[in-house]
Design a protein around this motif. Structure first.
Motif, PDB file in Angstrom:
ATOM      1  N   LYS A  39      26.061   8.244  21.854  1.00 19.18           N
ATOM      2  CA  LYS A  39      27.091   8.852  22.822  1.00 19.18           C
ATOM      3  C   LYS A  39      26.694  10.338  23.203  1.00 19.18           C
ATOM      4  CE  LYS A  39      31.862   7.105  22.370  1.00 19.18           C
ATOM      5  NZ  LYS A  39      32.067   6.589  21.180  1.00 19.18           N
ATOM      6  N   ALA A  40      26.129  10.954  22.125  1.00 20.25           N
ATOM      7  CA  ALA A  40      26.082  12.412  22.466  1.00 20.25           C
ATOM      8  C   ALA A  40      24.847  12.390  23.281  1.00 20.25           C
ATOM      9  CB  ALA A  40      25.357  13.114  20.950  1.00 20.25           C
ATOM     10  N   VAL A  41      23.861  11.560  23.476  1.00 21.68           N
ATOM     11  CA  VAL A  41      22.892  11.617  24.228  1.00 21.68           C
ATOM     12  C   VAL A  41      23.219  11.395  25.718  1.00 21.68           C
ATOM     13  CG1 VAL A  41      20.599  10.530  25.027  1.00 21.68           C
ATOM     14  CG2 VAL A  41      21.184  10.880  22.677  1.00 21.68           C
ATOM     15  N   LEU A  42      24.391  10.412  25.823  1.00 26.86           N
ATOM     16  CA  LEU A  42      24.870  10.193  27.137  1.00 26.86           C
ATOM     17  C   LEU A  42      25.653  11.136  27.793  1.00 26.86           C
ATOM     18  CD1 LEU A  42      26.313   6.477  27.645  1.00 26.86           C
ATOM     19  CD2 LEU A  42      24.526   7.573  28.829  1.00 26.86           C
ATOM     20  N   GLN A  43      26.416  11.801  26.972  1.00 25.78           N
ATOM     21  CA  GLN A  43      26.914  13.126  27.248  1.00 25.78           C
ATOM     22  C   GLN A  43      26.424  14.091  27.793  1.00 25.78           C
ATOM     23  OE1 GLN A  43      29.378  13.954  23.943  1.00 25.78           O
ATOM     24  NE2 GLN A  43      30.911  12.227  24.366  1.00 25.78           N
ATOM     25  N   LYS A  44      25.322  14.379  27.118  1.00 22.84           N
ATOM     26  CA  LYS A  44      24.341  15.548  27.496  1.00 22.84           C
ATOM     27  C   LYS A  44      23.305  15.112  28.719  1.00 22.84           C
ATOM     28  CE  LYS A  44      22.655  18.708  24.110  1.00 22.84           C
ATOM     29  NZ  LYS A  44      22.082  18.758  22.608  1.00 22.84           N
ATOM     30  N   TRP A  45      23.080  14.043  28.719  1.00 20.69           N
ATOM     31  CA  TRP A  45      21.971  13.542  29.779  1.00 20.69           C
ATOM     32  C   TRP A  45      22.561  12.858  31.065  1.00 20.69           C
ATOM     33  CZ3 TRP A  45      16.616  14.684  29.536  1.00 20.69           C
ATOM     34  CH2 TRP A  45      16.153  15.225  28.400  1.00 20.69           C
ATOM     35  N   GLY A  46      23.781  12.653  30.931  1.00 21.17           N
ATOM     36  CA  GLY A  46      24.481  11.952  32.284  1.00 21.17           C
ATOM     37  C   GLY A  46      23.498  10.953  32.718  1.00 21.17           C
ATOM     38  N   GLU A  47      23.401  10.832  34.004  1.00 22.84           N
ATOM     39  CA  GLU A  47      22.491   9.965  34.750  1.00 22.84           C
ATOM     40  C   GLU A  47      21.446   9.374  34.144  1.00 22.84           C
ATOM     41  OE1 GLU A  47      20.771   9.574  39.060  1.00 22.84           O
ATOM     42  OE2 GLU A  47      22.332  11.007  38.756  1.00 22.84           O
ATOM     43  N   TYR A  48      20.678  10.623  33.633  1.00 22.63           N
ATOM     44  CA  TYR A  48      19.262  10.230  32.984  1.00 22.63           C
ATOM     45  C   TYR A  48      19.222   9.434  31.483  1.00 22.63           C
ATOM     46  CZ  TYR A  48      17.391  13.494  36.317  1.00 22.63           C
ATOM     47  OH  TYR A  48      16.953  14.070  37.504  1.00 22.63           O
TER      48      TYR A  48
END
Ligand SMILES: Cc1ncc(COP(=O)(O)O)c(C=O)c1O
Length: 359
Positions: A39-48
């Motif tokens: 999740k933390a990666v998704l939150q930080k990287w958004g679309e990427y």
């Protein structure tokens, strides 16, 4: 029918079977965690974040298509790399154990890569540093008995270029002597003049043109570069490349970068006027610079032939980090290399150099 050797990137597999990939297909050929990225990666990287949970396109097809179109070459003449640095290694591998000429002083990776693949390296020093005269005749002679030569154009660390007609003559002569010329244009787009050799070399089979996207678009950490050559060489080099070498974010960001033509235009104009202003002030302060056409230059106090270590130390103590030149053939620490940065940063540099000159 040639089927892909790996799962993932399902459209290559489906198309090889003569079928069309349905829009909402679920890719069961790819064995990654079905719960996706943390999740933390998704939150930080958004679309990427959505880009990294699947394997990147091993052929970087969309990026290749766009670069091919922009450069008016065919897609099979293009190879995308994990930075131009990866492509240099692939080229060195291709010329393994062969005789390679390197036009010096220049980017040290050519030599390191060639030595890693046991090439016989011949170093040719092009310039006389007191007047920046290029020993072109010497270069013509030196290149007759080699298999390939590396020429950085514009050159790192001098920022200089050769006359276009000389460069073409060089390529022609190399062609006659069965020498492949690798021209590294990593910095060509920082020049406001059209200095790329690409429009003139399309008919030559003996040229590999290297480019980097990490400089102009300031994405060195993402790693992205490409080369243009004939399709036969491209296919051979591709075989040495590790699969999925260019990551998905790099491919996506690369597309966005090269679509922003204004960014390059703005940069060129900024670099040109900043360089002109810097050169004027530096000359008044008593410094000599190389005749650069790009975003970095060599500098030394006028008439100096000394090792510039004391200047390097002074700059560092005052918050400025220069590039030393100890590992550049013939420069041997007698110059420093400086980048052209923002006006505020350039001002800080000039301030420190002014104090050094007044000591
Ligand atoms: C002349 C030259 N070519 C190639 C490269 C490598 O570029 P990339 O970041 O695309 O690997 C560099 C990096 O400094 C360079 O100076």
């Amino acid at each position: 029918m040639v089927l892909p050797n790996h799962g993932a990137n399902p459209h290559y597999f489906v198309n090889a079977l003569g079928l069309q990939l349905k829009e909402d297909s679920i890719d069961f050929s790819e064995n990654v965690n079905p719960l996706g990225v943390p999740k933390a990666v998704l939150q930080k990287w958004g679309e990427y974040g959505q880009t990294i949970h699947t394997y990147p396109d091993p052929y970087a097809s969309k990026l290749r298509e766009k670069i091919a179109l922009q450069n008016n070459v065919s897609i099979d003449q293009l190879l995308i790399g994990n930075g131009a640095a990866e492509l240099i290694l692939l080229i060195a591998n291709h010329f393994r154990k062969k005789k390679i000429l390197i036009v010096e002083p220049t980017f040290s990776e050519y030599r390191d890569a060639c030595l890693a693949y046991e090439c016989e390296v011949i170093r040719f020093q092009l310039f006389q540093y007191d007047n920046w005269h290029a020993n072109v005749e010497g270069l013509f002679e030196a290149m007759t008995e080699v298999d390939a030569m590396f020429l950085c154009h514009p050159n790192n660390p001098t920022g200089t270029i050769l006359d276009q007609t000389i460069l073409l003559r060089l390529i022609q002569r190399a062609n006659e002597n069965d020498v492949t010329v690798i021209i590294d244009e990593a910095f060509y787009d920082f020049s406001d003049a059209d200095i790329s050799i690409l429009p003139d070399i399309k008919d030559f089979q003996n040229v590999i043109l290297l480019r980097s996207l990490t400089k102009m678009y300031a994405i060195p950490s993402l790693r992205l570069g490409y080369l243009i050559s004939n399709s036969e060489i491209v296919n051979k080099l591709k075989k040495f490349q590790q699969p999925w070498s260019v990551n998905g974010i790099a491919q996506q960001v690369g597309l966005e970068c090269i679509s922003d033509e204004q960014h390059t235009i703005r940069t060129r104009s900024f670099i040109r006027s900043e360089r002109k202003w810097l050169y004027h002030v530096l000359s008044q302060l008593g410094y000599e610079v190389s005749p650069s056409v790009v975003n970095f230059y060599l500098l030394k106090p006028k008439g100096s032939n000394d090792d510039l270590k004391p200047l390097i130390i002074y700059l560092i103590e005052n918050g400025i980090v220069p590039r030393h030149t100890y590992n550049f053939l013939g420069l041997d620490g007698k110059y420093i290399r400086l980048a052209i940065k923002t006006r505020a940063e350039n001002d800080m540099l000039l301030n420190v150099l002014e104090r050094w000159a007044q000591q």
